[in-house]
Design a protein around this motif. Structure first.
Motif, short mmCIF file in Angstrom:
data_model
loop_
_atom_site.label_atom_id
_atom_site.label_comp_id
_atom_site.label_asym_id
_atom_site.label_seq_id
_atom_site.Cartn_x
_atom_site.Cartn_y
_atom_site.Cartn_z
N GLY A 75 0.82 -1.22 0.00
CA GLY A 75 0.00 0.00 0.00
C GLY A 75 0.85 1.26 0.00
N GLY A 76 0.24 2.38 0.33
CA GLY A 76 0.97 3.65 0.40
C GLY A 76 1.45 4.10 -0.96
N ASN A 77 2.72 4.52 -0.99
CA ASN A 77 3.32 5.07 -2.20
C ASN A 77 4.56 4.24 -2.57
OD1 ASN A 77 2.00 8.08 -2.43
ND2 ASN A 77 2.26 7.47 -0.29
N ILE A 78 4.75 4.05 -3.87
CA ILE A 78 5.89 3.25 -4.34
C ILE A 78 6.73 4.09 -5.30
CG2 ILE A 78 6.61 1.16 -5.59
CD1 ILE A 78 5.03 0.44 -3.10
N VAL A 79 8.04 4.05 -5.11
CA VAL A 79 8.97 4.74 -6.00
C VAL A 79 9.93 3.69 -6.57
CG1 VAL A 79 10.77 6.50 -6.15
CG2 VAL A 79 8.82 6.85 -4.62
N VAL A 80 9.97 3.56 -7.88
CA VAL A 80 10.89 2.59 -8.50
C VAL A 80 12.29 3.20 -8.55
CG1 VAL A 80 11.43 1.35 -10.64
CG2 VAL A 80 9.07 1.46 -9.81
N VAL A 81 13.27 2.41 -8.13
CA VAL A 81 14.66 2.90 -8.07
C VAL A 81 15.60 1.89 -8.71
CG1 VAL A 81 14.22 4.20 -5.95
CG2 VAL A 81 15.10 1.85 -5.80
N GLU A 82 16.83 2.33 -8.92
CA GLU A 82 17.89 1.42 -9.38
C GLU A 82 19.23 2.05 -9.04
OE1 GLU A 82 18.45 1.53 -13.88
OE2 GLU A 82 16.49 2.46 -13.58
N PRO A 83 20.29 1.25 -9.01
CA PRO A 83 21.61 1.80 -8.68
C PRO A 83 22.06 2.77 -9.76
CG PRO A 83 21.60 -0.60 -8.51
CD PRO A 83 20.33 -0.22 -9.18
N ALA A 84 22.60 3.90 -9.34
CA ALA A 84 23.12 4.89 -10.30
C ALA A 84 24.53 4.48 -10.70
CB ALA A 84 23.15 6.26 -9.65
N PRO A 85 24.89 4.71 -11.97
CA PRO A 85 26.28 4.47 -12.36
C PRO A 85 27.20 5.35 -11.50
CG PRO A 85 24.90 5.05 -14.27
CD PRO A 85 24.06 5.26 -13.05
N ALA A 86 28.42 4.86 -11.25
CA ALA A 86 29.36 5.58 -10.37
C ALA A 86 29.50 7.04 -10.80
CB ALA A 86 30.72 4.88 -10.40
N GLY A 87 29.40 7.94 -9.84
CA GLY A 87 29.61 9.36 -10.10
C GLY A 87 28.42 10.08 -10.74
N GLU A 88 27.27 9.39 -10.89
CA GLU A 88 26.15 10.01 -11.58
C GLU A 88 24.95 10.32 -10.68
OE1 GLU A 88 25.28 8.94 -15.52
OE2 GLU A 88 27.35 9.64 -15.77
N ALA A 89 25.03 9.91 -9.40
CA ALA A 89 23.87 10.00 -8.53
C ALA A 89 23.35 11.43 -8.39
CB ALA A 89 24.20 9.42 -7.15
N HIS A 90 24.24 12.42 -8.47
CA HIS A 90 23.82 13.81 -8.27
C HIS A 90 22.93 14.33 -9.39
CE1 HIS A 90 27.32 14.09 -10.86
NE2 HIS A 90 26.85 15.25 -11.26
N SER A 139 13.95 6.10 -10.79
CA SER A 139 14.15 5.86 -12.22
C SER A 139 12.94 6.17 -13.08
CB SER A 139 14.69 4.47 -12.46
OG SER A 139 14.04 3.52 -11.71
N GLY A 140 11.86 6.70 -12.52
CA GLY A 140 10.81 7.21 -13.42
C GLY A 140 9.50 6.44 -13.45
N ARG A 141 9.24 5.60 -12.46
CA ARG A 141 7.93 4.95 -12.33
C ARG A 141 7.51 5.11 -10.87
NH1 ARG A 141 9.15 5.14 -16.88
NH2 ARG A 141 9.04 3.53 -18.48
N TYR A 142 6.29 5.55 -10.65
CA TYR A 142 5.81 5.80 -9.29
C TYR A 142 4.36 5.33 -9.17
CZ TYR A 142 9.11 9.81 -10.08
OH TYR A 142 10.16 10.63 -10.44
N VAL A 143 3.96 4.93 -7.95
CA VAL A 143 2.53 4.81 -7.61
C VAL A 143 2.32 5.77 -6.46
CG1 VAL A 143 0.71 3.32 -6.71
CG2 VAL A 143 2.36 2.39 -8.36
N LEU A 144 1.41 6.72 -6.65
CA LEU A 144 1.24 7.78 -5.65
C LEU A 144 -0.21 7.89 -5.20
CD1 LEU A 144 3.44 10.55 -7.34
CD2 LEU A 144 4.06 9.06 -5.42
N GLN A 145 -0.37 8.39 -3.99
CA GLN A 145 -1.71 8.66 -3.44
C GLN A 145 -2.13 10.09 -3.82
OE1 GLN A 145 -3.59 6.37 -1.99
NE2 GLN A 145 -1.96 4.85 -2.21
N PRO A 146 -3.43 10.31 -3.96
CA PRO A 146 -3.91 11.61 -4.47
C PRO A 146 -3.61 12.79 -3.54
CG PRO A 146 -5.75 10.23 -3.76
CD PRO A 146 -4.54 9.36 -3.75
N GLU A 147 -3.26 12.51 -2.27
CA GLU A 147 -2.93 13.61 -1.34
C GLU A 147 -1.72 14.40 -1.83
OE1 GLU A 147 -3.75 10.52 -0.29
OE2 GLU A 147 -5.69 11.03 0.61
N ILE A 148 -0.95 13.82 -2.74
CA ILE A 148 0.23 14.54 -3.28
C ILE A 148 -0.20 15.86 -3.94
CG2 ILE A 148 0.24 13.43 -5.59
CD1 ILE A 148 3.42 14.08 -3.63
#
Ligand code: G1P
Length: 289
Positions: free
Chosen positions: A155-170, A206-215
């Motif tokens: 439930g709640g909110n989901i944020v899809v993530v993945e490891p960033a290539p070295a030195g690119e996280a910013h 990384s660009g996929r989310y499931v969000l609740q309407p309170e956002i």
């Protein structure tokens, strides 16, 4: 368990600065990967996740997106008359049922948070997905379907993530986790484009989310963040004070098609993944190398 995720918001208004001049007259998300626009793949991914309504947030000069998802009696008529039924089927594959797509003008490029906020009336009071179509995801189970399964689990909110290539996280939105066990973990924070060296983890949004309407209430009154833009990441961070957020490290590969090399890699990878093209594509690439 919360309501089903039926609608997806696709912000497509960006200029496509990194893929100009190609994106000057063709909206960047209509650029081809092999023989279909990027958006074709993303809509297919959404359908595989059970999405029934698509809300495109568009900018000026992007009418071609609406036209792409509309019937084209002239082209379809010619293909039918010539008996080119396989191409006809391919052309029709992406068409929605009438009423399944909405197009909203963002009117001003104020940031991703603002783009998502523009969808508030069409989404209403139900959980929804956000898909950033620049990020093309190749996965055995569609990336958004993995996010929706995670949502059905916690439930709640989901944020899809993945490891960033070295030195690119910013360059991205970065999440902080309570602990890291398996692929689905509770989040404790997130930050948009952290200064190099201050990233709370190497996992980027990384660009996929499931969000609740309170956002939407939060995005309405939110201050500008990184780059002077209304950031979705800041809005989510605020919502996290009252709602659960989980990060899902999805199984698959992401291609950033908003970037020349990412687009090239996507073309190669998707050609190699097509059974009828794979051998010829491999041969062509070998010759070029
Ligand atoms: C946006 C988001 C960021 C995310 C990124 C993925 O940034 O704000 O959190 O990591 O997309 O591509 P943008 O690429 O618009 O700068």
């Amino acid at each position: 368990m919360g309501a089903r995720v039926r609608k997806a918001v696709l912000p497509v208004a960006g200029l496509g600065t990194r893929v100009l001049p190609g994106a000057k007259t063709t909206p960047k998300n209509l650029l081809n990967v092999v023989d279909r626009p990027i958006l074709s793949y993303v809509v297919e991914e959404a359908r595989a996740a059970g999405i029934e309504h698509f809300v495109f947030i568009v900018g000026r000069g992007q009418g071609a997106i609406e036209d792409y998802f509309d019937a084209n009696p002239e082209i379809e008529g010619i293909l039918e008359a010539k008996g080119k039924l396989d191409i006809l089927a391919d052309v029709r594959r992406d068409l929605p049922q009438p009423g399944q797509m909405s197009f909203i003008r963002q009117m001003a490029p104020l940031g991703l948070g603002h783009a998502v906020w523009c969808a508030r009336d069409v989404i209403g009071d139900e959980p929804f997905a956000v898909m950033l179509p620049d990020m093309l995801m190749m996965a055995r189970t569609a990336a958004l379907a993995q996010a929706v399964s995670a949502y059905e689990q916690v439930g709640g909110n989901i944020v899809v993530v993945e490891p960033a290539p070295a030195g690119e996280a910013h360059k991205y939105g970065i999440v902080a986790l309570e602990g890291q066990e398996g692929r689905l973990n509770r989040m404790t924070g997130m930050v948009e484009k952290p200064a190099p060296g201050t990233e709370p983890s190497n996992l980027f949004i990384s660009g996929r989310y499931v969000l609740q309407p309170e956002i939407f209430q939060i995005l309405e009154s939110q201050d500008r963040g990184a780059g002077g833009e209304i950031q979705l990441t800041d809005g989510m961070f605020n919502l996290m004070k009252t709602q659960d957020f989980h990060a899902l490290e999805y199984e698959g590969t992401t291609y950033d098609c908003g970037d020349k090399l990412g687009l090239l890699r996507a073309n190669v990878a998707f050609a190699l993944a097509r059974p009828e093209l794979a051998d010829a594509a491999r041969q062509a690439i070998r010759e070029l190398l």
